[in-house]
Design an enzyme around this catalytic site. Structure first.
Site, short mmCIF file in Angstrom:
data_model
loop_
_atom_site.label_atom_id
_atom_site.label_comp_id
_atom_site.label_asym_id
_atom_site.label_seq_id
_atom_site.Cartn_x
_atom_site.Cartn_y
_atom_site.Cartn_z
N ASP A 136 -10.23 8.86 4.11
CA ASP A 136 -10.11 7.74 5.04
C ASP A 136 -11.46 7.44 5.68
OD1 ASP A 136 -7.46 8.03 4.54
OD2 ASP A 136 -6.87 8.26 6.63
N LYS A 171 0.88 -1.18 0.00
CA LYS A 171 0.00 0.00 0.00
C LYS A 171 0.91 1.22 0.00
CE LYS A 171 -3.23 2.47 3.11
NZ LYS A 171 -4.10 2.33 4.29
N ARG A 217 -7.09 3.95 -3.67
CA ARG A 217 -7.97 4.67 -2.77
C ARG A 217 -8.47 5.92 -3.49
NH1 ARG A 217 -7.26 5.15 2.55
NH2 ARG A 217 -8.62 6.93 2.25
N ASP A 239 1.10 5.07 0.20
CA ASP A 239 0.36 6.26 0.58
C ASP A 239 1.00 7.50 -0.07
OD1 ASP A 239 -1.59 7.71 1.83
OD2 ASP A 239 -1.15 6.99 3.85
C1 GLA Z 1 -3.45 7.85 5.46
C2 GLA Z 1 -4.15 6.67 4.77
C3 GLA Z 1 -4.68 5.73 5.82
C4 GLA Z 1 -3.55 5.23 6.69
C5 GLA Z 1 -2.82 6.41 7.32
C6 GLA Z 1 -1.57 5.99 8.04
O1 GLA Z 1 -4.33 8.66 6.17
O2 GLA Z 1 -5.17 7.11 3.93
O3 GLA Z 1 -5.34 4.63 5.20
O4 GLA Z 1 -2.68 4.46 5.92
O5 GLA Z 1 -2.44 7.37 6.33
O6 GLA Z 1 -0.87 7.06 8.58
#
Ligand code: GLA
Length: 417
Positions: A224, A161, A220, A163
């Protein structure tokens, strides 16, 4: 014999892939990935003295891997155990510049954890960030992309994943594909989850879906998820409102990701839990739980392991569903699925979502046509949350009655005749 040929063919395909240097088309995630991830429930808890069962540590992941198997989740399809943020030391190794897992919380190292996860038949996922730092402030990949991709392969990672905190959004169109290419170059197949559009779109840039589909297995799209109905509804609304551009992007190997499943935590009621599971299945969403598997109540576990609902999510056609009607605060969401009838008409999963909170279950009638179902031969209908309930045959012109609990869902399979 067949196995040998298949192996050979697989090898040739992989070689071609590596030679072409193309990102993706890595053959992975033909259906939306399923698994468990730490972030939504366990966030960045790092104090293992105070919270020994909750801190981001090898104990948490190894225990949850075991629970996936012993509690029956693995048999239902949940396979990736994914470490989210806060697993790193604050600094890279000063000599090699390699990433280092927190030495106190992962004393055996990530290889040992990966071995355990693999030994019990599961797969291993890891979080990193395209920028200088992860969202929680640990070192990101930006100036060490090749080394980090290789390190992931050495650690036997199966799912990454990536980010997008602490990064220039304008660099992402090049950077995300580049990291995908570097992952492929390692020769180890790794599912690649990109958070790129979740940074672009709020900043006013339109995501490049062609590039996402080419370079990422999932991405994504938006904010969140938090542990509340409100957060869940905001995400559903984002997908509903923008479905004309988002829905067509999903398909085998490349999925939209509305974020983790909240089931088993504090925020959702029983009915709301059924609602998230149904809508995630309609959206062909990755089913990634984030919960304390030791604390999940039996009735919630039954929703998470509902084979009929999971089968909708994992339907082989990989067509994402849409919100097709709204009346009296009842929304209809439907998704074309298998089996496809001889006359070419799809079967459908249909969810009725109540946005009402006026107490009593709400009875509502739709014609089959209003549900967007057009097969002249009609459909047999089954309740996906109660497999013993067959509702009979419905044809064009028939009316379909359902009664939906406040902030709840009813969920059916319409099998084309
Ligand atoms: C972002 C991502 C979350 C998570 C956090 C971790 O906000 O979108 O899914 O991975 O970072 O810090």
């Amino acid at each position: 014999m067949y196995g040998t040929w298949r192996c050979l063919l697989g090898g040739i395909l992989l070689l071609q892939l590596l030679r072409s240097g193309q990102a993706l088309d890595n053959g992975l995630a033909r259906t939306p990935p399923m698994g468990w991830m730490s972030w939504e429930r366990f966030r960045c808890i790092t104090d293992c003295k105070l919270y020994p069962n909750e801190c981001i540590s090898e104990n948490l992941f190894s225990r949850h891997a075991d629970l996936l198997v012993s509690e029956g989740y693995a048999a239902a399809g949940y396979e990736y155990v994914i470490i989210d943020d806060c697993w790193l030391e604050k600094n890279r190794d000063s000599k090699t510049q390699k990433l280092v897992a927190d030495k106190k919380r992962f004393p055996s190292g990530l290889n040992a954890l990966a071995d355990h996860i693999h030994e019990i038949g599961l797969k291993f996922g890891l979080y990193q960030d395209y920028g200088t730092n992860t969202c929680a402030g640990y070192p990101g990949v930006i100036n060490h992309m090749k080394l980090d991709a290789q390190t992931f392969a050495e650690w036997d990672v199966d799912y990454v994943k990536l980010d997008g905190c602490y990064a220039n959004i304008s660099d992402m169109a090049v950077g995300y594909p580049e990291f995908g290419r570097l992952l492929n170059e390692t020769g180890r197949p790794m599912v690649y989850s990109c958070s790129w559009p979740a940074y672009q779109e709020p900043a006013g840039e339109m995501p490049d879906y062609e590039s996402l589909k080419k370079h990422c297995n999932l991405w994504r799209n938006w904010d969140d998820i938090d542990d509340s109905l409100e957060s869940l509804m905001q995400i559903m609304d984002y997908f509903g409102k923008n479905q004309d551009r988002i829905q067509p992007q999903a398909g085998p190997g490349h999925w939209n990701d509305p974020d983790m499943l909240l089931l088993g935590n504090y925020g959702l009621s029983y009915d709301q839990s059924k609602l998230q599971m149904a809508i995630w299945a309609i959206m062909a969403a990755p089913l990634i739980m984030s919960n304390d598997l030791e604390a999940v109540r039996p009735e919630i576990k039954a929703i998470l392991q509902n084979r009929a609902v999971i089968a909708v999510d994992q339907d082989e056609l990989g067509i994402q569903g849409r919100r097709v009607a709204t009346r009296n605060q009842i929304e209809v969401w439907q998704r074309p699925i298998t089996p496809v009838a001889k006359n070419g008409h799809h079967s459908y999963a249909v969810a009725f979502v109540s946005r009402r909170d006026d107490g009593a279950p709400y009875r509502i009638t739709f014609t089959i046509k209003e549900l967007g179902l057009k097969n002249p031969n009609g459909y047999t209908v089954q309740d996906l949350y109660d497999s013993s309930r067959n509702l009979g045959v419905f044809k064009n012109g028939s009316e379909f009655v359902t009664r939906v609990n406040p902030n709840g869902v009813t969920f059916y399979k319409f099998t084309a005749l």
